[in-house]
Design an enzyme around this catalytic site. Structure first.
Site, PDB file in Angstrom:
ATOM      1  N   GLY A  42      12.558  10.222   5.943  1.00 17.37           N
ATOM      2  CA  GLY A  42      12.261  10.738   4.605  1.00 17.37           C
ATOM      3  C   GLY A  42      11.428  12.003   4.559  1.00 17.37           C
ATOM      4  N   GLU A  97       4.523  13.030   5.128  1.00 17.19           N
ATOM      5  CA  GLU A  97       5.258  11.855   4.634  1.00 17.19           C
ATOM      6  C   GLU A  97       5.999  12.197   3.353  1.00 17.19           C
ATOM      7  OE1 GLU A  97       6.556   9.106   4.730  1.00 17.19           O
ATOM      8  OE2 GLU A  97       5.452   7.614   5.865  1.00 17.19           O
ATOM      9  N   ASP A  98       7.037  11.427   3.098  1.00 19.43           N
ATOM     10  CA  ASP A  98       7.743  11.582   1.830  1.00 19.43           C
ATOM     11  C   ASP A  98       6.964  10.926   0.689  1.00 19.43           C
ATOM     12  OD1 ASP A  98       8.165   9.024   2.879  1.00 19.43           O
ATOM     13  OD2 ASP A  98      10.338   9.053   2.614  1.00 19.43           O
ATOM     14  N   ASP A 101       3.264   4.482  -0.522  1.00 19.31           N
ATOM     15  CA  ASP A 101       3.557   3.390  -1.451  1.00 19.31           C
ATOM     16  C   ASP A 101       2.458   2.335  -1.282  1.00 19.31           C
ATOM     17  OD1 ASP A 101       5.316   2.075  -3.266  1.00 19.31           O
ATOM     18  OD2 ASP A 101       6.212   0.955  -1.633  1.00 19.31           O
ATOM     19  N   LYS A 129       2.426   6.904  -5.005  1.00 20.54           N
ATOM     20  CA  LYS A 129       2.474   5.898  -6.079  1.00 20.54           C
ATOM     21  C   LYS A 129       1.181   5.096  -6.001  1.00 20.54           C
ATOM     22  CE  LYS A 129       7.373   4.661  -5.730  1.00 20.54           C
ATOM     23  NZ  LYS A 129       8.234   3.517  -5.368  1.00 20.54           N
ATOM     24  N   VAL A 151      12.255   6.038  -6.472  1.00 23.87           N
ATOM     25  CA  VAL A 151      12.750   7.415  -6.555  1.00 23.87           C
ATOM     26  C   VAL A 151      13.579   7.807  -5.325  1.00 23.87           C
ATOM     27  CG1 VAL A 151      10.953   8.270  -8.111  1.00 23.87           C
ATOM     28  CG2 VAL A 151      10.540   8.275  -5.637  1.00 23.87           C
ATOM     29  N   ASP A 157      15.625   7.963   0.159  1.00 24.19           N
ATOM     30  CA  ASP A 157      16.941   7.351  -0.010  1.00 24.19           C
ATOM     31  C   ASP A 157      16.894   6.033  -0.767  1.00 24.19           C
ATOM     32  OD1 ASP A 157      15.649   6.020   2.327  1.00 24.19           O
ATOM     33  OD2 ASP A 157      17.542   4.919   2.378  1.00 24.19           O
TER      34      ASP A 157
HETATM   35  P1  IMP Z   1       4.351   1.996   2.636  1.00 24.84           P
HETATM   36  O1  IMP Z   1       3.405   3.012   2.053  1.00 24.84           O
HETATM   37  O2  IMP Z   1       3.949   1.451   3.950  1.00 24.84           O
HETATM   38  O3  IMP Z   1       4.647   0.899   1.637  1.00 24.84           O
HETATM   39  O4  IMP Z   1       5.758   2.627   2.957  1.00 24.84           O
HETATM   40  C1  IMP Z   1       6.202   3.768   2.379  1.00 24.84           C
HETATM   41  C2  IMP Z   1       7.648   3.939   2.761  1.00 24.84           C
HETATM   42  O5  IMP Z   1       8.494   3.130   1.919  1.00 24.84           O
HETATM   43  C3  IMP Z   1       8.076   5.362   2.500  1.00 24.84           C
HETATM   44  O6  IMP Z   1       7.869   6.184   3.625  1.00 24.84           O
HETATM   45  C4  IMP Z   1       9.515   5.212   2.124  1.00 24.84           C
HETATM   46  O7  IMP Z   1      10.323   5.211   3.271  1.00 24.84           O
HETATM   47  C5  IMP Z   1       9.599   3.859   1.452  1.00 24.84           C
HETATM   48  N1  IMP Z   1       9.518   3.987  -0.031  1.00 24.84           N
HETATM   49  C6  IMP Z   1       8.508   3.611  -0.822  1.00 24.84           C
HETATM   50  N2  IMP Z   1       8.757   3.875  -2.121  1.00 24.84           N
HETATM   51  C7  IMP Z   1       9.978   4.471  -2.145  1.00 24.84           C
HETATM   52  C8  IMP Z   1      10.805   5.003  -3.216  1.00 24.84           C
HETATM   53  O8  IMP Z   1      10.471   5.011  -4.420  1.00 24.84           O
HETATM   54  N3  IMP Z   1      12.000   5.521  -2.827  1.00 24.84           N
HETATM   55  C9  IMP Z   1      12.417   5.566  -1.525  1.00 24.84           C
HETATM   56  N4  IMP Z   1      11.681   5.085  -0.513  1.00 24.84           N
HETATM   57  C10 IMP Z   1      10.465   4.533  -0.810  1.00 24.84           C
HETATM   58 MG    MG Z   2       8.493   7.562   4.847  1.00 25.79          MG
END
Ligand code: IMP
Ligand code: MG
Length: 176
Positions: A42, A97-98, A101, A129, A151, A157
């Site tokens: 991403g 990072e993209d 979350d 987020k 998103v 994706d």
């Molecule tokens: P976390 O912060 O460990 O929960 O993981 C984040 C990862 O979850 C990101 O790098 C994305 O790959 C995926 N992700 C979280 N929210 C979204 C979204 O809204 N769309 C697409 N991928 C998401």
């Molecule tokens: Mg990611």
């Protein structure tokens, strides 16, 4: 069931914001070399655009991780699918990072990278987020804070689709 994508952040808005972050990083790291680490897949679109707008010597590397059991509360354990090619010791590292979350992936990753003794370690994410955060992570550069919606686009994706959209869209599932 079908999907409909509605625009949350236009191509122009994203483009402008990436330029601003590039300028900020250029100022913050003046006189230094920066080493960007892209979290695949991403983060790749964002990193390429950002790297072009950092007016300093820039090197890049890639890492791919997968989260174990994100549905279980105890998680935060991340499997490294592809590790870095090069050592980051004594480098000024910025993780790209993209989206942040829950923060679980990043929290693990930043600890892991910190153990490798970089000169400095920062985190730059296109999207954040904050409502979804489970594990605290310090984000140094954020493109946009967005609401708790799923998103796509700009590398993000939905079941491997829509990564190549040049804007950020919200996925809506429709009945037809
Ligand atoms: P976390 O912060 O460990 O929960 O993981 C984040 C990862 O979850 C990101 O790098 C994305 O790959 C995926 N992700 C979280 N929210 C979204 C979204 O809204 N769309 C697409 N991928 C998401
Ligand atoms: Mg990611």
């Amino acid at each position: 069931m079908a999907e409909k994508i509605s625009v949350l952040l236009s191509e122009e808005e994203v483009d402008k914001r990436i330029s601003e972050i590039g300028e900020q990083i250029t100022k913050d790291y003046a006189g230094k070399e920066v080493h960007l680490i892209c979290v695949l897949k991403g983060g790749s679109f964002f990193m390429c655009e950002l790297a072009k707008r950092i007016n300093l010597p820039v090197s890049i590397d890639f890492m791919s991780v997968s989260s174990y059991g994100l549905d279980t509360k105890s998680s935060g354990v991340v499997k490294i699918i592809k590790d870095l090619d090069d050592s980051i010791k004594d480098k000024h590292v910025i993780v790209i990072e993209d989206i942040v979350d829950s923060g679980r992936t990043l929290s693990y990753l930043l600890n892991n990278l910190n153990d490798r003794k970089p000169a400095s370690l920062a985190l730059c994410t296109l999207l954040d987020k904050p409502e979804r955060r489970v594990v605290e992570v310090e984000v140094d550069y954020t493109g946009f804070q967005i609401p708790d919606k799923f998103v796509v686009g700009y590398g993000l994706d939905y079941a491997q689709k829509y990564r190549t959209l040049p804007y950020i869209g919200i996925v809506e599932i429709t009945e037809d």
